[in-house]
Write an enzyme that holds these catalytic residues in place. Sequence first.
Site, PDB file in Angstrom:
ATOM      1  N   HIS A 118       0.815  -1.204   0.000  1.00  0.00           N
ATOM      2  CA  HIS A 118       0.000   0.000   0.000  1.00  0.00           C
ATOM      3  C   HIS A 118       0.857   1.266   0.000  1.00  0.00           C
ATOM      4  CE1 HIS A 118      -4.212  -1.566   1.167  1.00  0.00           C
ATOM      5  NE2 HIS A 118      -3.536  -2.493   0.506  1.00  0.00           N
ATOM      6  N   HIS A 297      -2.267 -12.415  -2.589  1.00  0.00           N
ATOM      7  CA  HIS A 297      -3.319 -13.134  -1.874  1.00  0.00           C
ATOM      8  C   HIS A 297      -2.926 -14.572  -1.541  1.00  0.00           C
ATOM      9  CE1 HIS A 297      -6.685 -10.158  -3.245  1.00  0.00           C
ATOM     10  NE2 HIS A 297      -5.743  -9.600  -2.510  1.00  0.00           N
TER      11      HIS A 297
END
Length: 772
Positions: A118, A297
């Site tokens: 992020h 993920h």
Amino acid sequence: MKILEETTINNMSHDKTDTKTFEMAGKCPFGGDRIGGAEGASPTLSDWYPNRLRVELLHHNAPGANPLGEDFNYAEAFNAIDLPALKEEIKGFLNSSVDWWPSDYHNYGPQMVRMAWHSAGTYRIADGRGGAGEALQRFAPINSWWDNGNTDKSRRLIWPIKQKYGSSLSWADLIVLTGNCALEIMGFPTYGFAGGRHDAWEADDSTYWGPEVWDGHQKHTPDEMVTRDKRWRGQNGDADYDLENPLAASFQSLIYVNPEGPYGKGDPMGSARDIRITFSRMAMNDEETVALIAGGHAFGKSHGMVPAAEIGAQPEIAPIEEMGMGWHNPKGTGNAEFTMTNGIEGSWTPNPTQWDNDYLVNLFKFEWEQTKSPAGALQWTPIDKNAPKTPDAHIPGQMNALMMMTTDIALKEDPEYRKVCEKFLNDFDAFTQAFSKAWYKLTHRDMGPRERYLGPEKVNENDLLWQDPIPVADYALVEAADISALKKSILAAGVSASDLVYTAFSAAVTHRSSDKRGGANGGRLALAPQKDWAVNRRTVPVIAALRPVMEAFNGPQKGGKKVSLADLIVLGGCAALEKAAADAGVATEVPFTPGRRDTTQELTDIEMFTWLKPVADGFRNYLDEGLEQISQGVAPEELFLDKAQLLSLTSPEWVALAGGLKAMNANYDGSAHGIFTDRVGVLTNDFFTVLTSMDFEWKKTDEKGMTFSLDDRKTGARRFTATRADLIFGSNSQLRAVAEVYAGSDGHKRFVKAFVKAWDKVMMLDRYDVKV
């Protein structure tokens, strides 16, 4: 006057005091016993005059804000670190758990991958802003975006390591390095790591993150913060569906896309459309996009145990006692099995702390149905109840159903993404390499050329086209005598001083301090796509005239000495300016530092360099023909300020550079706009003396106020013409104050000195090979 004997302030937060009660023991005889504001309190200039040009943004992160001082050499400090030892310390911490914020699965790895992701994921190719450089995740607004929920905890967890290494290790480097270490302890082979990111010391109050407005005095919830109502044209699925430039994120306060799909409706194909637009704006192709999503993920879990409405305010407006942390969770312990981050709950794989291909295997092996998380968020669960389970991150022995987000299902349903997924399903090694390279690109994309990379793990390969590679010089550089001779040859080549200056500036002005791309180094002005841009047409015959000068010098040289076209372009501008200054009566030497190299067309990514094409350039009075249709009300002078900021100019540098280029007739189309002189091509301060003179008056020559005439007040005769990019230096009070200095009776020499200094700065912006 008696002082306050009792003061109570209730419900005070960082940005607003809701109630104040003052009980006075006595009043001043002249009044003034109420305090209504302090430094920075509203209304400010921007409140009174919201459309004013905020020139002060050019001085953001000024030296006075930096506690390390201008003499601190971060490269030397970082290179002195024992990087393997530092990594072992980080990895040791990652395999632990701290009581105030326990790690999932007794492993902080997934949490730190998210923090690094992020931090880097704000990058966007349109203007190069965002990215991991400067560690802006520490400041507003990014630190309080909904998508960055609980990254404040991640940074506090690694504070002891940052504290130990102090100024030798920037937050920006530590965040990325921690993400790399996290991947490595979970069995993933990272591609490499380069240090060299410098920290910012102020919040970013200038980057445009989107037109949506949020009331910062409310608690944040997805409905209040995660909005997209103004940045898109059309609806998802429409033929003209498009995301406004320069944005990359599909929603306000998100890094990428809503994991529940566009509008939160769980539409996988709609999600795929948003993913493709968003990731392409981050300079990622389909394969890189799938690799990043599927690779990321493979680890960790999502958190959604408490409804968003019950979570406290984000860091920037949290109560002062929270000490800069936000999202206070009042349920249970407030962490561990009660953690709330984005609202979706669960893990993608049975082994969330191990690199494997289970994410893709399970995504394609099972059918998935929509369900809801405990927080009420939309997610997906396997229809087959015999599908593998995933262990709970905190409760021993408890097994939970696997989870997928709408953005995951999108990879399966979109035909092009599905092809990439199937390739990775059949070749785990190819998947591993693709994720490794994509992660390296994600976390290093905004660092610029490899000369800025520090440390023993930096990758030195020419196959990374996104690094805009330039071959290493295999020849000796020109020296003082050669430079003097080349100047004479250039000036004798029959090219005007104005054209030489225009060409050199056109080569350098593409530089962006945001992601360190562009600039004169590489000689890309002579390559596609830059040579074909309308704003550069004037440079084509100049480069054609410079090539014989280069060949005449390089041909007979012995000992391997050569001059590159990139150097010759800049040198031509320097030689022309020395002549122009002398013609104006000021002797000056324009600095020139050789060493620029020429790259090739094969090493130039045309698509990625097309993003550097200007839609407006006030220095050269250029406006794209379609600007009126695409700018959505953004004035040319605002885009001019944006360009000045990307060149890291101060306001005096901006004013001097613009005025000098107008004196040199640096308009892209040869027009007379802003050429306030009868001595064209001579480095005078006439631009400023005319601009500030009251002997003239300005009149609009079109209804929209884009062009103007300068008329003699007495006779009414038209004297000059101008654009908004010219008049702003007389209409804006801050810029006019500088222009008046250069227009003064003692201003000419001061202006020439300032212009030459600003010119050299722009020519050297991309010379990281010689910068400390």
